[in-house]
Design a protein around this motif. Structure first.
Motif: not given
Lengths: 287, 252
Positions: B14-38
Motif C-alpha cells: 500500500w501507498y498510504k491508502d492506495f493498494q498498489a500490489l494485490k496478493d502477488i504470487n510469483l517465482s522467478i527462475k535463475s539465469n533467465l530473463i523474466t519480463a513483467i508487462i502491463g
C-alpha cells in the motif's frame, strides 16, 4: 483610454527599475569623490600598507593595514567556525533530519537571521566576553576571536539556506542510483550529493562571508577596537567597518580624516564586490 | 542452487491508502530473463522495487507478504539492506549516471565497498566496460564527464556500474524507454549476453520487447498478477481474456 493607462504603468515600472541603478551609481560616485580626495595628500601605498592609524595626531597617519588585518582575522575566524557548522547544518536539514525536525530547524535559523546585530552584540558582550576572558586567561575578552564567534552566528542563516537549496537541487535520480548500488546514506551524501551541489555550496560560503565582511555593530561591540596589527586571534582588533562607524561622528566634514573614512568605504566596497562576484560565478557555474 | 531465484508469496503493498500490489504470487527462475508487462500504473515498477527494497525510500509504504531471494526473506527488517542492494542491482528508466567522469561513475560502486587499491579499481572498470561493450569506444576518454555520452552509452554505463558490484539479480525498470530503436536493439543484445551470468527481471510496457528478449512473462493489471508463464505461451496462447486483450492491443 486603456492605452494611456498601459503607457503610464509601463513608464512607472521602467522608472522603478531605473531608479535603483541611478541610486547605486550616485552612491558610488559620491563614495569615489569623497574617498579619492584623500589621495591628493596621502599616497595610496601609504594608505593601504601603512602600519599606523593615527587620524587625529599631528601630523596624522592614515595607514589602514591594521584595520584590513583586523577585518581579515575576524572574517577568517568566523569562516573557520561557520563554514563547517553551517554546511553541516544544511546537509543535516536537507538529507538527514526527519520532516518535523527539519521544519523546526529551519524556523530557528530564520529566527537567527531576524535578530538585530546590535542585540547579538549586546548578548555577546555580557556572556561571551567574560567567558573568553576567563577561559583563556586573557587581560580582556574583547578579541578577534570573540567577534568571530558572534559573526559566525550571523553568517550561518545565509549560508545554511543557500547551501540547503543547492543540496535540494541535486537530482533525485543521483540519490536513487547511489542507493540502488548499495551505498549507505553517508556514502551517498559525500560521494554524490555534495559533489553535485559543490558550486552552490561555495556560493553559499561566499555570501555568508560577504555578510561577515560588511557587519559592523556586533564587531564594534566585541572586538575591542584597537587599531594595532594583531599578533593572534586573542588580541583586540579593529575592523574596517567599525572604524567608519566609530569615527564618522567626530571627523570634521571636509577634513583629511573625513576623506580617509570614505577611502575605507571604497576598500570595503571593493572587497564585498569581489566576494559577491565570486559567489555569483559559483552560483551560475555550469559543468 | 535452486532453480528459483526469487519466490514471492502473497505480496501486498500500500501507498498510504492506495493498494498498489494485490496478493502477488510469483517465482522467478535463475539465469533467465523474466519480463513483467502491463499498462502504466499497474504496479509493475512497484513490484520490481520490492526486490531491492527501493520502496523503502518512499514515505507511507506498507508491505505484507514474503519475498524470498535464495530462500532468505528480504522483507525482514533485520536484513542488511546495503548488501541486498549489492546483490540485487537495478537499472533505471532514464539513464542516471552521476555528474562524475566515466571512470569515477564505475569506481563509485567499488569505492563504496571500501576498495581503495588503484590497480584493482582500474582492472574492474576495464572489465565492466568490456562486458557492456563500451571499452573500445571509451577507453581513451575515461576522464571525460559521463554526462557527455549519448543516451545509449549512458545506459550501458549504468549497467556497467551495476555489474561491477557483482550482483546476482539485475532489475531493469523500462531500461530502453528513452532510447531509439537501434540503441534498444543493442541493449537487448547485451541482455542476452548477460543472461548466462545473471538473473534478469525487466519491466516494460513495450510488448514486442518482452516477446523478443524474455523467457518468461508476467502480465499485471491494476495491482494484480493476471497471468505468468513462458513468454511464448503468454503471447501465442494466453489463458486469461484480459491478457489476450492487452497483448492484442485492445487496451493499454
Amino acid at each position: 483610454m486603456s492605452k494611456i493607462k498601459e503607457f503610464i504603468i509601463e513608464k512607472i515600472i521602467f522608472l522603478c527599475g531605473i531608479i535603483t541603478i541611478v541610486f547605486i551609481i550616485l552612491i558610488f560616485l559620491f563614495l569615489l569623490k569623497e574617498g579619492l580626495s584623500l589621495f591628493k595628500s596621502v599616497r595610496i601605498f601609504e594608505f593601504i600598507f601603512g602600519k599606523n592609524w593615527y587620524p587625529i595626531s599631528e601630523p596624522p597617519q592614515f595607514g589602514i593595514l591594521p584595520l584590513i588585518l583586523g577585518s581579515l582575522l575576524v572574517t577568517l575566524g568566523a569562516g573557520i567556525i561557520s563554514i563547517p557548522v553551517g554546511i553541516g547544518c544544511a546537509i543535516f536539514i536537507a538529507e538527514v533530519a526527519p520532516r518535523w525536525l527539519k521544519d523546526i530547524l529551519k524556523a530557528f535559523i530564520e529566527l537567527l537571521a531576524a535578530i538585530p546585530s546590535v542585540v547579538l552584540g549586546f548578548i555577546g558582550m555580557v556572556t561571551l566576553v567574560p567567558f573568553v576572558k576567563n577561559f583563556f586567561g586573557l587581560p580582556t575578552g574583547l578579541t578577534a576571536f570573540t567577534g568571530s564567534i558572534m559573526l559566525a552566528f550571523m553568517a550561518m542563516p545565509t549560508m545554511v539556506s543557500i547551501a540547503e537549496d543547492a543540496l535540494y537541487a541535486v537530482p533525485y535520480t543521483y540519490k536513487e542510483a547511489a542507493y540502488a548500488l548499495g551505498a549507505s546514506r553517508w556514502q551517498t551524501i559525500y560521494r554524490v550529493i555534495i559533489p553535485g551541489a559543490f558550486s552552490g555550496i561555495l556560493a553559499a560560503i561566499m555570501l555568508g562571508i560577504g555578510r561577515v565582511v560588511g557587519e559592523t555593530m556586533a564587531v564594534m561591540m566585541l572586538t575591542g577596537n584597537s587599531a594595532r596589527i594583531p599578533q593572534s586571534f586573542f588580541d583586540p582588533v579593529r575592523t574596517l567597518t567599525a572604524t567608519i562607524a566609530n569615527e564618522m561622528g567626530e571627523a570634521v566634514v571636509g577634513s583629511q580624516h573625513y576623506f580617509a573614512l570614505f577611502s575605507i568605504g571604497i576598500v570595503l566596497f571593493i572587497i564585498s564586490f569581489f566576494v559577491n562576484i565570486t559567489a555569483d560565478i559559483f552560483m551560475h557555474h555550469k559543468k | 542452487m535452486s532453480q528459483y531465484k526469487i519466490n514471492v508469496t502473497k505480496l501486498n503493498l500500500w501507498y498510504k491508502d492506495f493498494q498498489a500490489l494485490k496478493d502477488i504470487n510469483l517465482s522467478i527462475k535463475s539465469n533467465l530473463i523474466t519480463a513483467i508487462i502491463g499498462p502504466s500504473g499497474c504496479g509493475k515498477s512497484t513490484l520490481l522495487r520490492t526486490f531491492n527494497r527501493m520502496n523503502d525510500l518512499i514515505e507511507g509504504v506498507r508491505i505484507k507478504g514474503e519475498v524470498l531471494i535464495d530462500g532468505e526473506n528480504i522483507l525482514d527488517s533485520k536484513i542488511d539492506l546495503l548488501s541486498l542492494r549489492k546483490k540485487v542491482g537495478m537499472v533505471f528508466q532514464r539513464p542516471n549516471p552521476f555528474a562524475l567522469s566515466i571512470f569515477e561513475n564505475i569506481a563509485f560502486s567499488l569505492r563504496i565497498q571500501g576498495i581503495k587499491d588503484k590497480k584493482k579499481i582500474e582492472t574492474f572498470v576495464e572489465k565492466s566496460l568490456k562486458s557492456v561493450f563500451l571499452w573500445d569506444e571509451l577507453k581513451d576518454k575515461l576522464k571525460s564527464s559521463a554526462l557527455s555520452l549519448s543516451l545509449e552509452q549512458k545506459q550501458r554505463l549504468c549497467i556497467a556500474r551495476t555489474l561491477v558490484t557483482m550482483p546476482e539479480v539485475i532489475l531493469m525498470d523500462e531500461p530502453c524507454s528513452s532510447l531509439d530503436p537501434l540503441a534498444t536493439l543493442k541493449i537487448e543484445e547485451l541482455l542476452q549476453y548477460l543472461k548466462k551470468d545473471y538473473t534478469i527481471v525487466i519491466v516494460t510496457h513495450n510488448m514486442q520487447q518482452a516477446s523478443r528478449v524474455s523467457d518468461e512473462t508476467g502480465f499485471m493489471l491494476l495491482g494484480e498478477l493476471i497471468e505468468f508463464g513462458p513468454t511464448k505461451e503468454i503471447f501465442t496462447n494466453p489463458k486469461d481474456k484480459r491478457t489476450e486483450d492487452y497483448i492484442s492491443g485492445r487496451f493499454g
